[in-house]
Design an enzyme around this catalytic site. Structure first.
Site, PDB file in Angstrom:
ATOM      1  N   ARG A   2       0.802  -1.119   0.039  1.00  0.00           N
ATOM      2  CA  ARG A   2      -0.014   0.025  -0.048  1.00  0.00           C
ATOM      3  C   ARG A   2       0.975   1.183   0.060  1.00  0.00           C
ATOM      4  NH1 ARG A   2      -2.765  -4.051  -0.326  1.00  0.00           N
ATOM      5  NH2 ARG A   2      -4.798  -4.203   0.451  1.00  0.00           N
TER       6      ARG A   2
ATOM      7  N   ALA B 172      -9.198  -8.974  -4.328  1.00  0.00           N
ATOM      8  CA  ALA B 172      -8.543  -8.714  -2.937  1.00  0.00           C
ATOM      9  C   ALA B 172      -7.257  -9.656  -2.597  1.00  0.00           C
ATOM     10  CB  ALA B 172      -9.616  -8.851  -2.065  1.00  0.00           C
ATOM     11  N   ASP B 173      -6.544  -8.771  -1.953  1.00  0.00           N
ATOM     12  CA  ASP B 173      -5.513  -9.665  -1.369  1.00  0.00           C
ATOM     13  C   ASP B 173      -5.734  -9.690   0.064  1.00  0.00           C
ATOM     14  OD1 ASP B 173      -4.808  -7.299   0.005  1.00  0.00           O
ATOM     15  OD2 ASP B 173      -2.996  -6.773  -1.302  1.00  0.00           O
ATOM     16  N   SER B 174      -4.853 -10.326   0.954  1.00  0.00           N
ATOM     17  CA  SER B 174      -5.005 -10.743   2.407  1.00  0.00           C
ATOM     18  C   SER B 174      -5.308  -9.359   3.307  1.00  0.00           C
ATOM     19  CB  SER B 174      -4.048 -11.757   2.978  1.00  0.00           C
ATOM     20  OG  SER B 174      -2.923 -10.985   2.834  1.00  0.00           O
TER      21      SER B 174
ATOM     22  N   ASP C 284      -6.579  -6.566   1.879  1.00  0.00           N
ATOM     23  CA  ASP C 284      -7.864  -6.290   1.617  1.00  0.00           C
ATOM     24  C   ASP C 284      -9.009  -6.707   2.523  1.00  0.00           C
ATOM     25  OD1 ASP C 284      -7.353  -4.121  -0.354  1.00  0.00           O
ATOM     26  OD2 ASP C 284      -6.887  -5.941  -1.552  1.00  0.00           O
TER      27      ASP C 284
END
Lengths: 247, 79
Positions: free
Chosen positions: A175, B35-37, B39
């Protein structure tokens, strides 16, 4: 380079020598800075001195778990903006040889020097994740890498902080958030000023650059890691120790 | 569609930046919605906040589709 205009930073332990230098340099580079510490009158004076409508105060006693959890929300409230930069600088020592170290000495250092930074990271990351940006700089110590007789608690906390930072760096890297550590060596303080000459000479002899560090030496390293220019560095520990330990 | 289902769908659209039409009950956050983990953790935290419920870790692990989330929250809200 290294400008922080429009950014908001929280610096814990801002009343100390290193903390006030960090707050000062971030502010000088244009950031809105929230100073936190236990001595409200001291940090208020510092904030007044920095001024320009970009210095704020959020007192907190980080040995209280609830206070650490609440500090981030409070800081964002007083600054009127979400945190872009978190500098975990607050820390304390309870030095004594392990055989004489009480559980209380151990727990207090681990609470303030490791658990509180974790709580502040956790609370800050929530917003940073949403905004897909952020900088966390944790202040450890050369002792994390070298150990030091009489500081088993402090060394454990600071080494823990490095491991924690690497783990967080992996969790939030996708992110665009970086988590790094600055590990200062021997910095000029009233305590090092009071050293007897012989001890002082010996200490200086172990530092290739031949002088003790200044709070500004540490603050410059923090500024770099907090800046956009350091966007490809995460999980790192930047040692600022005059060459005392080359690691 | 229930009010809860609507709200869940809205949160998923917002957080994952996916088209509303893709957020079907059977859609898996990771396999279908990209999605990833991290998310999925953020989604669970968003559900907790929006519905004022606590979703413990072991329950959160089992929430892999939109329907899982709706069912879990509906059950909490009835209880």
């Amino acid at each position: 380079m290294f400008r922080l205009d429009g950014k908001t930073a929280l610096v814990t332990g801002a009343s100390g020598g290193i903390g006030s230098a960090i707050a000062g340099i971030l502010h000088a580079q244009g950031a809105r800075v929230v100073l936190s510490g236990t001595r409200e009158s001291v940090i208020q004076q510092q904030a007044d001195k920095l001024g320009k409508g970009r210095a704020f105060v959020a007192a907190a006693n980080l040995s209280d778990a609830g206070a650490a959890d609440a500090l981030v929300a409070r800081a964002e409230e007083v600054a009127g903006a979400p945190l872009d930069i978190l500098v975990n600088n607050a820390g304390l020592t309870r030095d004594t040889l392990a055989l004489r170290m009480k559980d209380e000495d151990w727990n207090q250092v681990l609470d303030v020097d490791l658990a509180a930074p974790f709580r502040l990271c956790r609370a800050t990351l929530k917003g940073m994740l949403r905004r897909r940006a952020g900088r966390i700089v944790n202040i450890a110590s050369i002792i994390a890498a070298t150990g030091n007789a009489g500081q088993a608690n402090y060394a454990a906390a600071k080494a823990g902080m490095i491991g924690m930072s690497k783990s967080l760096a992996q969790e939030v890297g996708s992110r665009g958030i970086t988590v790094n550590v600055v590990a200062p060596g021997f910095i000029v303080t009233p305590m090092t000023d009071a050293l007897p000459d012989a001890q002082r000479e010996k200490l200086l002899g172990s530092i290739p650059l031949g002088r003790l560090g200044l709070p500004s030496d540490v603050a410059s390293a923090v500024l770099y890691l907090a800046s956009d220019e350091a966007s490809w560095i995460t999980g790192s520990t930047l040692h600022v120790n005059g060459g005392m330990a080359m690691i | 569609m229930s009010e809860i289902a609507d709200k869940v769908k809205k949160i998923v659209v917002e957080h994952l930046g996916v088209e509303e039409s893709k957020v079907t009950p059977e859609a898996s956050f990771i396999d279908d919605l990209g999605a990833d983990s991290l998310d999925t953790v953020e989604l669970v935290m968003a559900f907790e906040e929006a519905f004022n419920v606590e979703i413990p870790e072991d329950a959160a692990e089992k929430i892999t589709t939109v329907k899982d989330a709706i069912d879990y929250i509906e059950k909490q809200k009835v209880a």
